[in-house]
Enzyme design. Structure first.
Site, mmCIF file in Angstrom:
data_model
loop_
_atom_site.group_PDB
_atom_site.id
_atom_site.type_symbol
_atom_site.label_atom_id
_atom_site.label_comp_id
_atom_site.label_asym_id
_atom_site.label_seq_id
_atom_site.Cartn_x
_atom_site.Cartn_y
_atom_site.Cartn_z
ATOM 1 C CG HIS A 9 -1.868 1.607 1.223
ATOM 2 N ND1 HIS A 9 -1.516 2.221 2.189
ATOM 3 C CD2 HIS A 9 -2.633 1.473 0.463
ATOM 4 C CE1 HIS A 9 -2.070 2.992 1.846
ATOM 5 N NE2 HIS A 9 -3.230 2.854 1.530
ATOM 6 C CB CYS B 195 -2.492 -3.056 -15.029
ATOM 7 S SG CYS B 195 -3.390 -4.412 -13.940
HETATM 8 C C1 PEP Z 1 -1.439 -7.095 -9.021
HETATM 9 O O1 PEP Z 1 -2.431 -8.002 -8.351
HETATM 10 O O2 PEP Z 1 -0.274 -6.935 -9.779
HETATM 11 C C2 PEP Z 1 -2.339 -5.829 -9.670
HETATM 12 C C3 PEP Z 1 -1.940 -4.807 -9.935
HETATM 13 O O3 PEP Z 1 -3.416 -5.601 -8.170
HETATM 14 P P1 PEP Z 1 -3.333 -4.731 -6.712
HETATM 15 O O4 PEP Z 1 -1.480 -4.602 -6.729
HETATM 16 O O5 PEP Z 1 -3.948 -4.266 -6.308
HETATM 17 O O6 PEP Z 1 -3.469 -6.095 -6.088
#
Ligand code: PEP
Ligand code: MG
Length: 762
Positions: free
Chosen positions: A398, A709
């Protein structure tokens, strides 16, 4: 301000004049001063702009309007920006400035010369700050009247809504910001290209030149396979020469813009550069490299046998391991802690240790927040601080995600930060190298709260890539910065941050009958991002927060206590079991689609079986969504979905995006937030790459957009691998867009070049 004239010629300018001539003007002046053949130019100085403001009385008027702008209120910001721009463009330019510009223009050439007019913003206190994405440029300007109005338009562009927002967020005082305008002969190159003054990978003394017909844009954008020449500086001779078949060129189009046209057959296979021109270009390259002390990436053009050097900037790919930010000065400084550099930038400040969110009241502007791990409820405090240091976490925790978006330097996973550091102690945080130093080191600026890291290099040419380069957004306040990168869309908007920032869980809204508030929060937050990316796709992800992130909020007491929240009740599986929560999100999407935001796509996180996609779609249909005509896709972040991707393709997903943050942890069983195993968290583990490779190929077979992403997409090495393996888009962090775009462009060009060479060899 110094008594600087209204006009400075390139020959008079040195890099120290940046306050008067802006980054672009200073860099052109510097190039001219070392004898590089830069097209003739003069700069209408920042002081001329100031005089204009003072003599027309505009400074007071602008101050009055800008003083009261609430930059978070989009409509008010746009209105204020329009008002100020109107004032600037309509004001009468003082005669003395007008005469100086006219006389300089005459001096450039007797006949009306075609010029490019480019603005270059500058600030008194931080002259080389990047104001990327806010530079207005007018090409093909001819004649005095057109020139004068282009200069005034450039001045007005200082007050674009995005520019004002950006400065406010960077903490610039409005009245210290100025603008210089570069007026330069427009070079309509007959042949042009790029040059690396040393080998871009090995650093060997080999000058690599790529050239083609027409404007350099064709080479830079990769729309043509250019000729390729290697000049060996040791033997001073042309080594390898590869003549490409150059099918297209970019040429000026009338008085505005450019167009792509076929090259006539006679020139298609002709060699673009003579040996003499190659040697001369290499010599100019050497001059630039010697002057700047590092290998350069140079853009050049040739008209009627005359070589022009258009731009020179450091090559970013040569293996660079040395400290960037503070290098020299930090050598003697005492390192207190080491962790992972999670958000770039350097800042000095006083430590404030937060053991519980209740203590965040103690955080003051400019402090350095030190905590075990940040939570969504700490975001308001994170906004204020100069830097963030955590005990726990890795690059995808986070603290890392939010800091990058706030542009706040952060070092995560120091293990003992909260134990070793003391409240009030002065430290310096290097968010690039992941180091925390004792005291104030290397003259690191006392970073202002929310000071955003520069998003691109001032004056860098736009790079066009066939692979879309998109950006990730989690907090709406980062939308303008994200858009300023020129990204091709948003590849991930994490909506949990829109809600969690308010300190209430989704369940709280539902049990307190505040559903409409929840929908409105989502609607408004998402809309800010959609508005920042008109006409570009924005993939909004449905809620995905592990239950432990909800714990400290109102409603958090009702969240189940899970042994392993990462494997727990999150993502689409929670939404499918909580129709109330899912329906409210869908309601916000429905309203946005209805309001005409067709570029909104919805992405489901944590899917592991195609039935989940079918079920989610059916629920949406039941709530009145025309599911076959909206864009619905999935994240691939559980190995199951990578392995079974064809099932998803068969049931009609419109896109898929790798969430590597999770995909890696689930594939190799390494907790992404656990600093004890952070060194084993390997995005390039062969198992991960195999899953990604196979899924890309399946998506390609079905003609479905395949993207990434996760944080791995912000690593140029990974981006190169992904492009080589056929990915169709990459979504990266704001601070990584420029380098990802460059890596993608180079890889695409190399692939085209290799294909052309293989064809020729056949
Ligand atoms: C991921 O898991 O790569 C992602 C982009 O989602 P988060 O980081 O919010 O779990
Ligand atoms: Mg994820």
């Amino acid at each position: 301000m110094k008594d600087v004239p209204n006009i400075l010629w390139l020959e008079e300018i040195r890099k120290e004049d940046i306050v008067s001539v802006g980054g672009k003007g200073a860099s052109l002046g510097e190039m001219a001063s070392i004898g590089l053949p830069v097209p003739p130019a003069f700069v209408v100085t920042a002081q001329a702009f100031r005089r204009f403001l003072v003599e027309t009385g505009l400074d007071q008027k602008i101050f009055k309007v800008s003083e009261n702008i609430d930059v978070e209120n989009n409509a008010a910001l746009e209105k204020a920006a329009d008002t100020i721009k109107g004032l600037v463009t309509k004001a009468k330019m003082p005669v003395a400035i007008k005469d100086d510009i006219k006389a300089s223009y005459k001096k450039m050439a007797q006949k009306d010369l075609i010029v490019a007019v480019r603005s270059s913003a500058t600030a008194e206190d931080l002259p080389d700050a990047s104001f990327a994405g806010q530079q207005e440029t007018y090409l093909n300007i001819r004649g005095e009247a057109a020139l004068l109005s282009a200069v005034q338009d450039c001045w007005a562009s200082l007050y674009g809504a995005r520019a004002i927002y950006y400065r406010a967020k960077q903490g610039f005082e409005e009245h210290t910001v100025n603008i210089a305008v570069v007026v330069q002969q427009l070079v309509h190159s007959e042949k042009a290209g790029v040059m690396f003054t040393s080998h871009p990978i090995s650093g060997e003394p080999l000058t690599i030149i790529e050239g083609s017909w027409g404007l350099g844009e064709a080479v830079v954008s990769g729309s043509v396979s250019p000729d390729h020449y290697v000049f060996d500086q040791r033997t001073e001779s042309v080594g390898e020469t590869t003549i490409a078949n150059k099918k297209v060129e970019i040429i000026p189009d009338g008085s505005h813009g450019t167009k792509l046209v076929p090259v006539d057959p006679a020139r298609q296979d002709a060699q673009v550069l003579s040996d003499g021109e190659i040697a001369k270009l290499a010599m100019y390259g050497k001059i630039a490299e010697n002057h700047y002390g590092v290998p350069q990436d140079v853009e050049w053009g040739i008209v009627a046998g005359t070589i022009y050097i258009l731009q020179s900037r450091p090559i970013t790919t040569i293996g660079k391991k040395e400290a960037k930010g503070m290098s020299g000065q930090s050598k003697d400084a005492k390192i207190l802690l080491k962790g992972q550099g999670a958000a770039p930038g350097i800042a000095t400040g006083k430590v404030v240790i937060i053991r519980d969110v209740k203590d965040t009241g103690a955080v003051k502007e400019g402090d350095i927040l030190v905590t075990r791990m940040t939570n969504p409820d700490m975001v308001p405090a994170m906004r204020k601080v100069a830097a963030i240091v955590t005990d726990e976490g890795g690059m995808t925790c986070h603290a890392a995600i939010v800091s990058r978006e706030l542009g706040t330097p952060a070092v995560v996973g120091t293990k003992t930060g909260t134990q070793q550091l003391k409240n009030g102690q002065v430290i310096t945080v290097d968010g690039e190298l992941g180091l925390v130093y004792e005291g104030a080191v290397g003259g690191a600026a006392q970073a202002k709260a929310g000071a955003a890291a520069p998003v691109a290099v001032v004056g860098s040419a736009p790079i066009i890539t066939a692979t879309s380069v998109k950006v990730n957004v989690s907090i709406p306040e980062a939308a303008a910065r994200a858009a300023a990168t020129g990204a091709d869309g948003v590849g991930l908007l994490r909506i949990e941050h829109l809600i969690l920032g308010l300190n209430k869980t989704p369940g709280w809204y539902i049990s307190n009958h505040k559903e409409e508030d929840f929908v409105k929060e989502l609607y408004e937050g998402i809309k800010i991002v959609l508005d920042a990316f008109p006409g570009k796709t924005v993939w909004v992800r449905t809620l995905d927060a592990p239950t432990d992130e909800f714990r400290n909020m109102a409603g958090g007491e009702n969240e189940p206590i899970e042994h392993n929240p990462m494997l727990g009740w999150r993502g689409i599986r929670r939404d499918l079991q909580s129709p109330d929560q899912f329906r409210l999100q869908v309601e916000a999407f429905k309203r946005l689609w209805k309001a005409g935001y067709e570029h909104l796509g919805v992405m489901f996180p944590m899917v592991s079986h195609s039935d989940q996609f079918i079920k989610a779609k059916e629920m949406m249909r039941g709530w009145g969504v025309d599911v076959d005509n909206v864009t619905l896709g999935i994240m691939i972040e559980i190995p199951a979905s990578a392995i079974m991707i064809e099932d998803f393709l068969k049931v009609g997903i419109k896109f898929a995006s790798f969430g590597t943050n999770d995909l890696i942890q689930y594939t190799i069983a390494i907790d992404r937030n656990n600093e004890n195993v952070a060194d084993m968290y390997n995005p390039q583990h062969p198992a991960v790459l195999t899953l990604i490779h196979n899924a890309i190929q399946q998506c390609r077979a079905y003609g479905v957009e395949c993207s990434i992403c996760g944080q791995a997409g912000s690593d140029p090495k990974m981006a190169i691998w992904l492009v080589e393996h056929g990915i169709t888009s990459i979504s990266a962090n704001i601070d990584a867009i420029a380098k990802i775009r460059e890596a993608v462009a180079k890889t695409e060009k190399r692939i085209i070049l290799e294909a052309a060479r293989n064809r020729d060899a056949e």
